[in-house]
Design a protein around this motif. Structure first.
Motif, mmCIF file in Angstrom:
data_model
loop_
_atom_site.group_PDB
_atom_site.id
_atom_site.type_symbol
_atom_site.label_atom_id
_atom_site.label_comp_id
_atom_site.label_asym_id
_atom_site.label_seq_id
_atom_site.Cartn_x
_atom_site.Cartn_y
_atom_site.Cartn_z
ATOM 1 N N PHE A 89 27.085 -5.356 24.393
ATOM 2 C CA PHE A 89 26.113 -4.257 24.878
ATOM 3 C C PHE A 89 26.021 -3.184 23.666
ATOM 4 O O PHE A 89 27.062 -2.958 23.063
ATOM 5 C CB PHE A 89 26.836 -3.442 26.074
ATOM 6 C CG PHE A 89 27.001 -4.095 27.311
ATOM 7 C CD1 PHE A 89 27.360 -5.208 27.559
ATOM 8 C CD2 PHE A 89 26.047 -3.300 28.438
ATOM 9 C CE1 PHE A 89 27.344 -5.689 28.960
ATOM 10 C CE2 PHE A 89 26.000 -4.126 29.630
ATOM 11 C CZ PHE A 89 26.783 -5.254 29.770
ATOM 12 N N THR A 90 24.841 -2.770 23.199
ATOM 13 C CA THR A 90 24.615 -1.947 22.270
ATOM 14 C C THR A 90 24.175 -0.734 23.114
ATOM 15 O O THR A 90 23.239 -0.592 23.706
ATOM 16 C CB THR A 90 23.599 -2.261 21.197
ATOM 17 O OG1 THR A 90 22.254 -2.383 21.891
ATOM 18 C CG2 THR A 90 24.047 -3.645 20.648
ATOM 19 N N LEU A 91 25.029 0.407 22.799
ATOM 20 C CA LEU A 91 24.887 1.564 23.489
ATOM 21 C C LEU A 91 24.605 2.712 22.761
ATOM 22 O O LEU A 91 25.376 3.403 21.984
ATOM 23 C CB LEU A 91 26.085 2.024 24.197
ATOM 24 C CG LEU A 91 26.714 0.865 25.327
ATOM 25 C CD1 LEU A 91 28.215 1.178 25.520
ATOM 26 C CD2 LEU A 91 25.842 0.624 26.451
ATOM 27 N N GLY A 92 23.179 3.138 22.703
ATOM 28 C CA GLY A 92 22.858 4.017 21.870
ATOM 29 C C GLY A 92 21.441 4.756 22.483
ATOM 30 O O GLY A 92 21.670 4.884 23.915
ATOM 31 N N THR A 93 20.431 5.460 21.639
ATOM 32 C CA THR A 93 19.368 5.722 22.228
ATOM 33 C C THR A 93 18.807 4.819 23.401
ATOM 34 O O THR A 93 18.507 5.250 24.624
ATOM 35 C CB THR A 93 18.021 5.809 21.167
ATOM 36 O OG1 THR A 93 18.658 6.335 20.080
ATOM 37 C CG2 THR A 93 16.898 6.592 21.580
ATOM 38 N N GLY A 94 18.737 3.548 23.367
ATOM 39 C CA GLY A 94 18.410 2.670 24.257
ATOM 40 C C GLY A 94 19.683 1.780 24.540
ATOM 41 O O GLY A 94 20.854 2.008 23.974
ATOM 42 N N ILE A 95 19.510 0.783 25.279
ATOM 43 C CA ILE A 95 20.764 -0.116 25.501
ATOM 44 C C ILE A 95 20.260 -1.889 25.177
ATOM 45 O O ILE A 95 19.162 -1.889 25.998
ATOM 46 C CB ILE A 95 21.293 -0.137 27.136
ATOM 47 C CG1 ILE A 95 21.933 1.155 27.113
ATOM 48 C CG2 ILE A 95 22.412 -1.269 27.262
ATOM 49 C CD1 ILE A 95 22.844 1.449 28.490
ATOM 50 N N GLY A 96 21.043 -2.587 24.521
ATOM 51 C CA GLY A 96 20.429 -3.730 24.320
ATOM 52 C C GLY A 96 21.409 -4.594 24.304
ATOM 53 O O GLY A 96 22.760 -4.428 24.949
#
Lengths: 310, 310
Positions: free
Chosen positions: A132-139
């Protein structure tokens, strides 16, 4: 061999020369520029900066980008966070500006980061994991049997609340509208507008529209109730997303990366609790939830290894 | 070669001898019994019925079952719809009752059905697809690059409504609590209890607890407003699930199977509309949504082909 790796994100564009020898890699040079309002110009200046006075024998070029790509043509089809790059043929960009090569690959940034973690990071010890990439968005990116699945894995745009907020992607109640940095900031700003008490009002001379995720986490650590509640609620949302992913993929691990994992103690702890409350015991009991090792470099390293394998 | 295929579902247990020659298969004999309250006895009687006066050279045995299995030991770990079989070692059952063989495979029923459709059904023309089984519960199976993914794919237990109904699996707001036959029936019964007007009140001499999904669909076709609304809402829920799956997997097709696809005109049409409203255009524009070809036999055929491949 030397590989040019470019990671195009909503906030920054990173270019690097990644030297891969056998099992080990080295980032020989790296240039980071802000994506800004003219992302194509930023991309050019990042690549120019990388190649300036650089002597190397470029074996291949890879691009990791925040969006949905057509891997055959090299066109960025959709990018909610960098809409100005939509429709751009990034393969053509590479062949004109860097090297006309058949050894070119383009991949979604979260997928590339998942592959990076699989080869050289927190995913090395797991056959199956979801990043899970957790930043401005989530990928998201999914590795099964040590192979990167060739799917968009847009887990940030999985609706977890059919009555929820409208998402820029067109869907409603996406995980991203609940658990991303933008969601956290929007909620804090909204609550302050509605008169909530918080120490964050004092920041930026009262211009609370400037509050960022780090401010919110810092305030939470100082005991600010609003900050704590918002981070905890966002974490719960993330936990629902993790539970869904565990019920679908039964991964050995869920690896978390991106700016928000700085708030591990509140946000991620709350996510882990909620995920365990919701996912099937038989599945999540075998799943470890842990932070990435490569951090911001995961996409660069992942895309370099992907293009090396061509 | 002759393969014993057993499909254990919440409603029925089917056993069959599947004869596979090259690319074609034939179901030589099939025995169906109700799962009932003593599922292990039903399983025994189904298999006994299949083997009675049957002369064949059994090459292998495969079991497809509604639940989560430990494929190494053969134990059924979890089965919300057949809890009495939980903990049973089905591999031991096979070696004692049918044939002591290394050529044995056990797989989740929706996964087996997906593989069946991939080899011999609606999935033949697609490299990548997701199968939804729409019945009492909702299951799923994912085929990518013509291979069955080795994941539970419990898409029925993906939460799409974090404030929704409690699901027997432990989660809240699962797709299954919104869009399955049980969900549809529960909602109709609840609305009648609350005084809703409907022609369904006349069924079963007013004992509306006996209403089934077929009754609801029939009433909808007669113009009954309650039946139409419930089916349409359930279809919307299914559409959210389909959109989530499309955003994650970008399949060429979503294949729908199970009793509920009888209600295609209202329930599935509403699902397709909602899925298109919600999923990313760039992804769902390439996805076909269509019914299965093999229907109830998909699990038997799929498990037969899976065990043949051992």
């Amino acid at each position: 061999m030397d590989i040019i790796a470019i990671d195009i994100g909503g906030t920054n564009i990173r270019s690097a020369i990644v030297r891969i020898e056998g099992d080990s890699y080295e980032i020989v040079k790296k240039v980071k520029v802000q994506t800004g309002q003219s992302p194509l110009e930023s991309l050019v200046s990042s690549v120019d900066g990388l190649l300036y006075k650089t002597v190397c024998d470029i074996y291949a070029v890879g691009i990791s980008v925040a969006g949905i790509v057509d891997k055959h043509t090299g066109i960025l089809l959709k990018s909610p966070n960098i809409p100005k790059l939509e429709g751009i043929n990034l393969r053509d960009f590479v062949s004109e500006r860097i090297k006309d090569t058949d050894r070119f690959i383009i991949e979604n940034d979260a997928n590339a980061a998942a592959y990076g973690e699989a080869i050289a990071g927190a995913g090395r010890e797991f056959d199956d994991f979801v990043l899970f990439t957790l930043g401005t968005g989530i990928g998201g990116g999914v590795v099964l049997e040590r192979k990167l699945l060739n799917i968009p894995a847009e887990i940030g745009h999985m609706s977890i609340n059919n009555e929820g907020l409208q998402c820029p992607c067109g869907n409603v109640g996406c995980l991203e509208t609940v658990a991303s940095a933008s969601a956290i900031i929007n909620r804090v700003v909204g609550e302050i507008q509605n008169g909530a008490e918080t120490i964050m009002k004092r920041l930026y001379n009262g211009n609370f529209y400037k509050i960022n995720a780090q401010d919110i986490y810092n305030s939470a650590l100082e005991g600010d109730l609003l900050a704590r509640n918002v981070l905890r609620d966002a974490g719960k949302g993330l936990g629902i997303g993790i539970a869904n992913v565990v019920n679908i993929f039964m991964p050995d691990a869920v690896i978390l990366t991106g700016g928000l994992i700085g708030a591990w103690n509140i946000y991620v702890d709350s996510a882990i609790k909620e995920a365990h409350r919701r996912a099937m015991k038989e599945l999540i009991s075998k799943t470890r939830i842990l932070p990435s090792i490569l951090g911001d470099d995961a996409g660069l390293i992942g895309i370099a290894y992907l293009v090396k394998g061509l």
